[in-house]
Scaffold this active site. Structure first.
Site, PDB file in Angstrom:
ATOM      1  CE  LYS A  97     109.968   6.540  61.391  1.00 48.72           C
ATOM      2  NZ  LYS A  97     110.889   6.981  60.475  1.00 48.72           N
ATOM      3  CB  SER A 132     109.035   5.997  57.386  1.00 49.77           C
ATOM      4  OG  SER A 132     110.327   6.505  57.909  1.00 49.77           O
ATOM      5  CB  SER A 146     111.787   9.049  57.040  1.00 49.48           C
ATOM      6  OG  SER A 146     111.404   8.075  55.910  1.00 49.48           O
TER       7      SER A 146
END
Length: 477
Positions: free
Chosen positions: A88, A163, A187
């Site tokens: 990520k 997220s 997230s």
């Protein structure tokens, strides 16, 4: 300014990359076993995964940047040796920029791996690149003011969550079997629920701590993965523990299936702060409770009497994070300009500036949430709830272009269950239910436990997966 909303993408179709290649329909554990047996080469797996990513990226927009020449992980070392994956884009990977999903600065290449990246790499994975996230991970959808959103492979007219939305989209679409995610308010679990995946947020301190979070008065963030199978998430935690184990937590080891232990599970359908979940979400939780009772577990309704100011306090703390980024942003890039932060970030910052004097009380109350949490768990092993108050919204509904007062109201009516575990530091897992919306979107359910109870979470997850295998995108018409 060009914006992207639900009107800019008319074709709502399912997108996946499953095909007859080196990856096949393997999960990460299965692919690693095939590589160890010599049935598949690590370089071949990386090449085929890259081709899968290219096949879906035009529709999903999940990738932030690619590694120029991926180095295949060792075929002999690590639980995921040779398995292709992504990191990520809020975590440093040496040689790649870390952009945090923001247009407020221009990132340069990282000089070294972040501590968690080293832990993840120790499992033997082959990193192909980095996945997109909303600005600084603040939003529960991966959308932007002036760039394409990340789309849900089950229905591209809808959000993939946030997220960790880029990671979830790639894994759900079959481009890679597993990907890095992290969770500071939901997230990992939110995109897992949106995309029909397994998403386990570990106990605070279960994996290598995030250096930035440790400097904050309340550390909300835990790193982990999103995966398509329970055994992949279990194997990740076991591999992470092999690299580093927190002596303050009970050892985990490798959980390989259901134990047969009868569990005492509480459940609630509406959030402790009063948000009512929608019909299909309530049905998913109720059906899961019924299944668990059929399998011999004890399930009963419970209440969690958290402070009525919890939502307001969490929002203030959330705003403090945006404020601090605005103050310290030049450490990310010399051209950082907080005025180029998106509408959600700016709104959160303004919220904090209005309430900063209340910070000590906010912190005291948030830290006391663990008392209410522990009270709800008296006599119980786990708590079953929705992940979200409703399934993945259409693209545009939670975009940062929506005026902030309306946007934050929508977000708080959506993300009503996950933040409590971040504040308390407890582990929590999102699992696909058997329910789907009329649009074919997955509906997730969530189990939460006491600190250090990942084994129990994995136990119930394996139990449900064995009883009712999760929907597979490649099987849908």
């Amino acid at each position: 300014m060009k914006t992207f909303d639900e009107k800019t993408f008319d074709e709502r179709t399912r997108v996946h990359a499953f095909r007859d290649d080196a990856l096949g329909e393997h999960d990460a554990v299965g692919l690693a076993e095939a590589i160890r047996r010599g049935e598949v080469g690590a370089a071949e797996a990386a090449r085929d995964a890259a081709e899968r990513v290219r096949a879906v990226e035009e529709r999903l927009h999940a990738v932030q940047t690619y590694v120029d020449a991926p180095v295949p992980g060792s075929a002999t070392g690590g639980a995921f040796a040779g398995v292709p994956t992504f990191v990520k884009d809020n975590t440093d990977h040496r040689g790649l920029p870390t952009g945090h999903g923001s247009a407020a600065f221009t990132p340069g290449p990282a000089r070294r791996h972040a501590p968690f990246a080293r832990q993840f790499l120790s499992s033997g994975v082959t990193v192909l690149g980095k996945t997109r996230l909303p600005e600084f991970g603040f939003s529960p959808t991966t959308e932007y003011e002036s760039a394409e959103p990340v789309r849900n492979p089950w229905n591209t007219g809808h959000s993939s969550g946030g997220s960790s939305g880029g990671s979830a989209a790639l894994v759900a679409a079959g481009a890679v079997p597993i990907a890095h995610a992290n969770d500071g308010g939901g997230s990992i679990r939110i995109p897992a629920a949106c995309c029909g995946l397994v998403g386990l947020k570990p106990t605070r301190g279960r994996v290598v701590p995030n250096a930035q979070s440790r400097q904050l008065p309340l550390d909300l963030v835990s790193d982990g993965v999103v995966s398509r199978s329970v055994r992949d998430s279990a194997a990740f935690l076991a591999a992470a523990e092999t690299y580093w184990r927190n002596p303050k937590l009970p050892p985990l080891g490798l959980v390989e299936g259901p134990s047969g232990r009868r569990l005492r599970i509480g459940f609630l359908l509406d959030s402790p702060n009063g948000v009512t979940s929608d019909t299909v979400t309530r049905e998913a939780v109720t059906e899961t409770a019924t299944t668990l009772e059929r399998l011999g577990h004890s399930v009963e309704p419970v209440e969690m009497a958290i402070d009525p100011r919890f939502t307001e306090d969490f929002l203030t703390y959330w705003g403090m994070l945006s404020f601090l980024i605005g103050v310290s942003g030049r450490t990310l890039g010399t051209d950082f300009d907080r005025h180029r932060m998106d509408g959600l970030s700016r709104g959160l910052r303004a919220t904090y500036l209005e309430n900063w004097r209340h910070t000590p009380g906010v912190l005291r109350r948030l830290k006391r949430t663990k008392v209410a949490y522990a009270a709800a768990f008296r006599g119980l092993d786990l708590l079953l709830t929705p992940v979200l108050a409703h399934p993945a919204p259409p693209i545009g509904r939670l975009a940062p272009t929506v005026p902030y007062p309306e946007l934050i109201e929508r977000i708080l009516a959506y993300v009503a269950f996950t933040p409590v575990d971040n504040v308390v530091g407890t582990p929590s897992i999102s699992l696909p239910s058997t329910r789907a919306t009329d649009d074919g979107l997955p509906v997730g359910v969530m189990f939460s436990g006491r600190p250090g109870s990942e084994r129990t979470l994995l136990d119930v997850a394996f139990t449900l997966e064995a009883d009712r295998p999760f929907r597979r995108i490649q099987d849908e018409v």
